[in-house]
Write an enzyme that holds these catalytic residues in place. Sequence first.
Site, PDB file in Angstrom:
ATOM      1  N   SER A 206       0.825  -1.207   0.000  1.00 39.48           N
ATOM      2  CA  SER A 206       0.000   0.000   0.000  1.00 39.48           C
ATOM      3  C   SER A 206       0.860   1.258   0.000  1.00 39.48           C
ATOM      4  O   SER A 206       1.946   1.278   0.567  1.00 39.48           O
ATOM      5  CB  SER A 206      -0.917   0.024   1.221  1.00 39.48           C
ATOM      6  OG  SER A 206      -1.636   1.247   1.238  1.00 39.48           O
TER       7      SER A 206
ATOM      8  N   LYS B  15      -4.749  -6.747   3.216  1.00 40.56           N
ATOM      9  CA  LYS B  15      -4.688  -5.615   2.270  1.00 40.56           C
ATOM     10  C   LYS B  15      -6.096  -5.285   1.770  1.00 40.56           C
ATOM     11  O   LYS B  15      -6.453  -4.118   1.598  1.00 40.56           O
ATOM     12  CB  LYS B  15      -3.761  -5.933   1.090  1.00 40.56           C
ATOM     13  CG  LYS B  15      -3.742  -4.834   0.017  1.00 40.56           C
ATOM     14  CD  LYS B  15      -3.223  -3.540   0.572  1.00 40.56           C
ATOM     15  CE  LYS B  15      -3.306  -2.283  -0.234  1.00 40.56           C
ATOM     16  NZ  LYS B  15      -3.746  -2.173  -1.536  1.00 40.56           N
TER      17      LYS B  15
ATOM     18  N   HIS C  79      -7.694  -3.418   4.456  1.00 35.31           N
ATOM     19  CA  HIS C  79      -7.091  -2.083   4.447  1.00 35.31           C
ATOM     20  C   HIS C  79      -7.844  -1.205   3.447  1.00 35.31           C
ATOM     21  O   HIS C  79      -8.218  -0.070   3.733  1.00 35.31           O
ATOM     22  CB  HIS C  79      -5.606  -2.180   4.061  1.00 35.31           C
ATOM     23  CG  HIS C  79      -4.969  -0.879   3.666  1.00 35.31           C
ATOM     24  ND1 HIS C  79      -5.202  -0.270   2.445  1.00 35.31           N
ATOM     25  CD2 HIS C  79      -4.125  -0.041   4.323  1.00 35.31           C
ATOM     26  CE1 HIS C  79      -4.550   0.867   2.375  1.00 35.31           C
ATOM     27  NE2 HIS C  79      -3.873   1.028   3.507  1.00 35.31           N
ATOM     28  N   ASN C  80      -8.072  -1.738   2.260  1.00 29.00           N
ATOM     29  CA  ASN C  80      -8.754  -0.959   1.228  1.00 29.00           C
ATOM     30  C   ASN C  80     -10.204  -0.675   1.606  1.00 29.00           C
ATOM     31  O   ASN C  80     -10.724   0.398   1.321  1.00 29.00           O
ATOM     32  CB  ASN C  80      -8.694  -1.687  -0.111  1.00 29.00           C
ATOM     33  CG  ASN C  80      -7.335  -1.522  -0.772  1.00 29.00           C
ATOM     34  OD1 ASN C  80      -6.344  -1.294  -0.087  1.00 29.00           O
ATOM     35  ND2 ASN C  80      -7.279  -1.632  -2.076  1.00 29.00           N
TER      36      ASN C  80
ATOM     37  N   GLU D 240     -10.103   2.034   3.923  1.00 31.45           N
ATOM     38  CA  GLU D 240      -9.764   3.202   3.078  1.00 31.45           C
ATOM     39  C   GLU D 240     -11.038   3.774   2.416  1.00 31.45           C
ATOM     40  O   GLU D 240     -11.251   4.994   2.415  1.00 31.45           O
ATOM     41  CB  GLU D 240      -8.758   2.735   2.021  1.00 31.45           C
ATOM     42  CG  GLU D 240      -8.409   3.701   0.920  1.00 31.45           C
ATOM     43  CD  GLU D 240      -7.514   3.017  -0.139  1.00 31.45           C
ATOM     44  OE1 GLU D 240      -6.422   2.516   0.222  1.00 31.45           O
ATOM     45  OE2 GLU D 240      -7.899   2.977  -1.319  1.00 31.45           O
TER      46      GLU D 240
HETATM   47  C1  6PG Z   1      -3.156   1.447  -1.646  1.00 31.72           C
HETATM   48  C2  6PG Z   1      -4.422   1.645  -2.407  1.00 31.72           C
HETATM   49  C3  6PG Z   1      -4.285   1.040  -3.762  1.00 31.72           C
HETATM   50  C4  6PG Z   1      -5.266   1.623  -4.745  1.00 31.72           C
HETATM   51  C5  6PG Z   1      -6.630   1.025  -4.636  1.00 31.72           C
HETATM   52  C6  6PG Z   1      -7.719   1.941  -5.123  1.00 31.72           C
HETATM   53  O1  6PG Z   1      -3.249   0.892  -0.561  1.00 31.72           O
HETATM   54  O2  6PG Z   1      -2.105   1.865  -2.120  1.00 31.72           O
HETATM   55  O3  6PG Z   1      -5.488   1.070  -1.753  1.00 31.72           O
HETATM   56  O4  6PG Z   1      -4.323  -0.327  -3.612  1.00 31.72           O
HETATM   57  O5  6PG Z   1      -5.329   2.976  -4.621  1.00 31.72           O
HETATM   58  O6  6PG Z   1      -6.603  -0.090  -5.467  1.00 31.72           O
HETATM   59  O7  6PG Z   1      -8.847   1.177  -5.145  1.00 31.72           O
HETATM   60  P1  6PG Z   1     -10.154   1.612  -5.881  1.00 31.72           P
HETATM   61  O8  6PG Z   1      -9.779   1.899  -7.300  1.00 31.72           O
HETATM   62  O9  6PG Z   1     -11.059   0.453  -5.738  1.00 31.72           O
HETATM   63  O10 6PG Z   1     -10.628   2.857  -5.198  1.00 31.72           O
END
Ligand code: 6PG
Length: 619
Positions: A286, A341, A344-345, A348
Amino acid sequence: MGVCGSGKSTVGEILAKRLSIPFFDGDDFHPEENVAKMSKGIPLDDNDREGWLEALNKKAHEIKEGVFACSALKEKYRKVLFKGLEGKAHLVYLHGSYDLIDSRMKARENHFMPPGLLASQFETLEEPKYGLRISIDQNPDDMMNEIIEKLPKPTQEFGLIGLGVMGKSLARNLAGKGFKLGLYNRYVKGSEEQVAENFIAEHDELSAAKGFEDLSLFIGSLSTPRKIFLMVNAGKVTDLVIDELKPLLAKGDIIIDGGNSHFTDTERRIADLKEHGLHFVGSGVSGGEEGALKGPSIMPGGDKEAYEKIAPYLEAIAAKDKNGGDCCTYIGKGGSGHFVKMIHNGIEYAEMQLLAEVYAILRYVNKYSPEEISETLQNWEKGGLSSYLLEITHKLLLKKEGETHLIDIILDKAGNKGTGSWTTVSMAELGIPATLISSALFARYISSFKAKREAYESFFGLEATEHAKIEVNELKQAYELARIVNHQQGFELINEASDKYGWELNLSELARIWTNGCIIRSELMETLIETLKTSTDLLKTVEKSDLLLKLNALRNVCSAAIQVGISIPCHLSSVDYLNANLYNHPTANIIQAQRDFFGAHTYERRDDASGKKYHTQWE
Ligand code: 6PG
């Protein structure tokens, strides 16, 4: 390899001599029947060749080193020749025009193969798409020198496949730490040519790296056990690359998948590669492009023994926590690295949505300008709420295109790449209500139906109701509490998966590696390192009086938004989650009674703690 007359025996012989290793001429392995057939000018068929190719392969297995000369005209012949030698043997293809070879063969004496057979050789030839390609338009010594120069030597200690944005940043990060890299990017005529070589030429720190667009040469350049970081698109592409790699690798080699792969795909790949004696590490990475370059948060999961071998590389490039520790730690077995992960997303998604909702309230209730909203968030940042996402939000609010704020030009239609929906499916399967994450996901989905929303807007022509301004401090408190609920739900989900899948995850360590490098790094995450040592119950860390204050603030914010007609699903989810958990206003008793009424599904009673199931004849 090469057609008859390409010079493979001559060049093979001098090459073997120069390398002081034995030379084997494929012609010497033909059974008598084959030689007789060829002498009569009859071309060999696949059946004739089978035993011969197997004999050559057997010989290659018996020796330690050697040079073989063999026409190996078809891909399926090469498959037999290289069986079990993948990654240990190199293919050198001597290529030249029909006319040149024809003229050479005509000048040759005492060879059993008449020149007339050349046409059939060219007809049979399937040019290999891998290996070294050496032109015969030069003398044998020059050919030999070119082979020696280009033959892959295992000098590179760490390999990386896929030079997209993230792959390039990780490669520069690794090279900057002094690692000698082998870099591979596929060849696509017209769009992806010499990507690795050009990339290396552009960056000083990559001077010790070697670039390839031939997979077998790339593999040959890596010292064993090979460590190969995959930075390619998740899903089918990852499987395709693994399939191409498998035959080229040797027992003990390690593939690290740094993409956003689904954890069940990772588990499948681990099992499949294990059968081939290969290790597979599914690693969350990430931090986006900048994180990858300057220090991402890395979440590797899978085989512990394999992790130990790649730890020096991953830990060196990872971001550092407050105490200088690496934001990279072994997560656990199986697909656990990719699972965390994924969550985590999910966290996010909800953190992003909460900020979008804060923006909505300040813009549409308080009528703040983007500058005022940015300033408000900057104050929050100084007041204990700093986070990477808050920081980029107050920055992006100030970006202008001419006189207009860029955010007012950007269409309100959110995209996604899938991890939020995977998290939502996962929470449903595990039975954990991570409601802010699913709300954030569905908010993106609702936004994507832009035309429908516009049609309603003009159909009903509703005017937004006005509402008194929300106290900024109240909004801050509401946002703070909603974030705690989001983090609690996310970690509860991870905890449940850990129990269910037997991963034994260390949540405190996870919070630690999420304090820097990753997208959800924040001051709040710092405090969770301690809390998560004992419990996922983050709410209990909030004092009762403080909780009440924040809960009231959350209620006021939510009711203002509801009245003005602003969608704030994550704040609403958090207040609803708190209402359901903090107060005793039973409703599930009605659900149980309904279930028993129509389906005799039974229910438990308050006055019987034994867990006994009761059924009532309702009518
Ligand atoms: C990270 C982000 C990375 C990416 C996501 C965006 O941890 O660096 O999460 O993995 O920005 O894939 O996801 P979406 O396109 O689904 O918003």
